[in-house]
Design a protein around this motif. Structure first.
Motif, PDB file in Angstrom:
ATOM      1  N   GLU A   1       0.827  -1.213   0.000  1.00 24.96           N
ATOM      2  CA  GLU A   1       0.000   0.000   0.000  1.00 24.96           C
ATOM      3  C   GLU A   1       0.859   1.261   0.000  1.00 24.96           C
ATOM      4  OE1 GLU A   1      -4.046  -1.240   2.368  1.00 24.96           O
ATOM      5  OE2 GLU A   1      -2.183  -1.229   3.510  1.00 24.96           O
ATOM      6  N   ILE A   2       1.984   1.219   0.729  1.00 26.36           N
ATOM      7  CA  ILE A   2       2.888   2.373   0.742  1.00 26.36           C
ATOM      8  C   ILE A   2       3.447   2.610  -0.659  1.00 26.36           C
ATOM      9  CG2 ILE A   2       5.083   3.255   1.607  1.00 26.36           C
ATOM     10  CD1 ILE A   2       4.506   1.817   4.225  1.00 26.36           C
ATOM     11  N   LEU A   3       3.818   1.540  -1.342  1.00 25.31           N
ATOM     12  CA  LEU A   3       4.322   1.672  -2.709  1.00 25.31           C
ATOM     13  C   LEU A   3       3.253   2.262  -3.616  1.00 25.31           C
ATOM     14  CD1 LEU A   3       6.356   1.217  -4.959  1.00 25.31           C
ATOM     15  CD2 LEU A   3       5.608  -1.171  -5.086  1.00 25.31           C
ATOM     16  N   SER A   4       2.034   1.786  -3.480  1.00 28.48           N
ATOM     17  CA  SER A   4       0.938   2.296  -4.303  1.00 28.48           C
ATOM     18  C   SER A   4       0.707   3.785  -4.060  1.00 28.48           C
ATOM     19  CB  SER A   4      -0.345   1.505  -4.005  1.00 28.48           C
ATOM     20  OG  SER A   4      -1.433   2.024  -4.739  1.00 28.48           O
ATOM     21  N   ILE A   5       0.781   4.199  -2.797  1.00 30.29           N
ATOM     22  CA  ILE A   5       0.599   5.620  -2.467  1.00 30.29           C
ATOM     23  C   ILE A   5       1.733   6.449  -3.060  1.00 30.29           C
ATOM     24  CG2 ILE A   5       0.476   7.309  -0.595  1.00 30.29           C
ATOM     25  CD1 ILE A   5      -0.746   5.037   1.146  1.00 30.29           C
ATOM     26  N   HIS A   6       2.966   5.949  -2.944  1.00 26.82           N
ATOM     27  CA  HIS A   6       4.105   6.663  -3.531  1.00 26.82           C
ATOM     28  C   HIS A   6       3.900   6.871  -5.031  1.00 26.82           C
ATOM     29  CE1 HIS A   6       6.365   6.142   0.195  1.00 26.82           C
ATOM     30  NE2 HIS A   6       7.384   6.784  -0.342  1.00 26.82           N
ATOM     31  N   ARG A   7       3.496   5.815  -5.716  1.00 24.91           N
ATOM     32  CA  ARG A   7       3.297   5.927  -7.162  1.00 24.91           C
ATOM     33  C   ARG A   7       2.166   6.889  -7.492  1.00 24.91           C
ATOM     34  NH1 ARG A   7       4.191  -0.525  -8.492  1.00 24.91           N
ATOM     35  NH2 ARG A   7       6.394  -0.338  -9.154  1.00 24.91           N
ATOM     36  N   GLU A   8       1.124   6.848  -6.686  1.00 25.53           N
ATOM     37  CA  GLU A   8       0.012   7.773  -6.901  1.00 25.53           C
ATOM     38  C   GLU A   8       0.449   9.220  -6.693  1.00 25.53           C
ATOM     39  OE1 GLU A   8      -3.966   8.738  -7.881  1.00 25.53           O
ATOM     40  OE2 GLU A   8      -2.828   6.879  -8.089  1.00 25.53           O
ATOM     41  N   MET A   9       1.291   9.444  -5.696  1.00 24.55           N
ATOM     42  CA  MET A   9       1.791  10.795  -5.441  1.00 24.55           C
ATOM     43  C   MET A   9       2.662  11.285  -6.598  1.00 24.55           C
ATOM     44  SD  MET A   9       0.620  11.978  -2.590  1.00 24.55           S
ATOM     45  CE  MET A   9       1.804  13.234  -2.096  1.00 24.55           C
ATOM     46  N   VAL A  10       3.480  10.401  -7.134  1.00 27.02           N
ATOM     47  CA  VAL A  10       4.313  10.768  -8.284  1.00 27.02           C
ATOM     48  C   VAL A  10       3.430  11.140  -9.465  1.00 27.02           C
ATOM     49  CG1 VAL A  10       5.945   9.849  -9.990  1.00 27.02           C
ATOM     50  CG2 VAL A  10       6.307   9.427  -7.553  1.00 27.02           C
TER      51      VAL A  10
END
Length: 283
Positions: A69-78
């Motif tokens: 989920e943290i990875l998904s949030i990071h990608r969404e933020m990018v």
């Protein structure tokens, strides 16, 4: 306007809110990570996620979401902030409860992320000219291996370094350099890379780990031990590593040139290797 993430939701930065009772605000009871973005991809993300989990565990804090989920949030933020080159900042606090020194048993962690656009992050002019550093006493708390948000003394030291006409400070304890204000420190002596061994005295740098692995793969000699200020001043080369600076040469310490006062071949080569290999592994 930037989009930021707060507790599972995305907001324009001027609409994001965190409680005034949040322990990150009141006690610096929080940890953080900063992951670089190059070409729209995350650099060394697994290492940052692992260190986040370690920092939280050392403070008896819960991981608010899974690594996936943290990875998904990071990608969404990018994506939402259209970051090609830049940084993603992540902070996890123990949560918001009425002020009390005791750790609360029922607080829900607060998780915040924001981005910083840094066009040309990997092509910093400082990599070609090198940094100037001054040495200052290390007056931080003893658990520097935990990446907490209590960064007041590093901020004071970096500001003092700027006042002295330098770019940064190397912190000194018992005559030995621990690290920079926001980076790990290295010297090169007799062709050997010397940097302080891991322990509670320094941050376990994610970039440090990768750079030392690349150095050994390239048949460079590495010695992990404390080094003195005098050793640093008389070294052939010096450099620092961090998630945002990658490998950055140091060309002056306390007003004295390091080596010939120019970025050295070891630092230059390690920067090339790190950027090349990290781009290949970026996600």
């Amino acid at each position: 306007m930037r989009i930021v993430h707060v507790n599972g939701e995305y907001f324009p930065e001027d609409q994001a809110r965190v409680s005034v009772f949040d322990r990150g605000f009141l006690f610096a009871d929080a940890v953080y990570e900063v992951t670089s973005v190059l070409d729209g991809k995350l650099i060394d993300f697994p290492g940052h996620a692992a260190r986040l989990a370690r920092s939280l565990a050392e403070l008896d804090m819960d991981m608010p979401v899974t690594e996936e989920e943290i990875l998904s949030i990071h990608r969404e933020m990018v994506t939402r902030n259209d970051i090609t080159d830049g940084l993603v900042y992540l902070q996890v606090t123990r949560g918001a409860v009425d002020r009390d020194f005791l750790f609360p048993e029922d607080a829900q962690p607060t998780i915040v992320l924001f981005t910083q656009a840094k066009p040309g992050l990997a092509d910093s002019p400082a990599a070609r000219t090198g940094l100037k550093v001054v040495t200052l006493p290390d007056r931080r708390w003893g658990r520097r291996d935990i990446k907490t948000v209590q960064l007041l003394y590093p901020s004071m030291a970096k500001t003092e370094a700027k006042r002295q006409g330098a770019d940064d400070a190397w912190l000194v304890e018992d005559g030995h350099v621990t690290e920079g204000t926001s980076n790990n420190a290295y010297i090169v002596r007799n062709g050997t890379i010397v940097t302080r061994q891991l322990g509670e005295e320094i941050l376990h740098g994610i970039t440090r780990r990768a750079v030392l692995a690349f150095a050994r793969e390239a048949q460079m000699k590495v010695e992990e031990r404390p080094f003195t200020v005098e050793e640093a001043r008389s070294a052939e080369e010096a450099f620092v590593t961090s998630a945002s600076a990658f490998v950055m040469p140091v060309v002056e310490i306390d007003g004295r040139p390091v080596g010939d006062g120019q970025p050295g071949p070891v630092a230059r080569r390690l920067r090339e290797i790190y950027l090349e290999e990290s781009r290949k592994a970026a996600i």
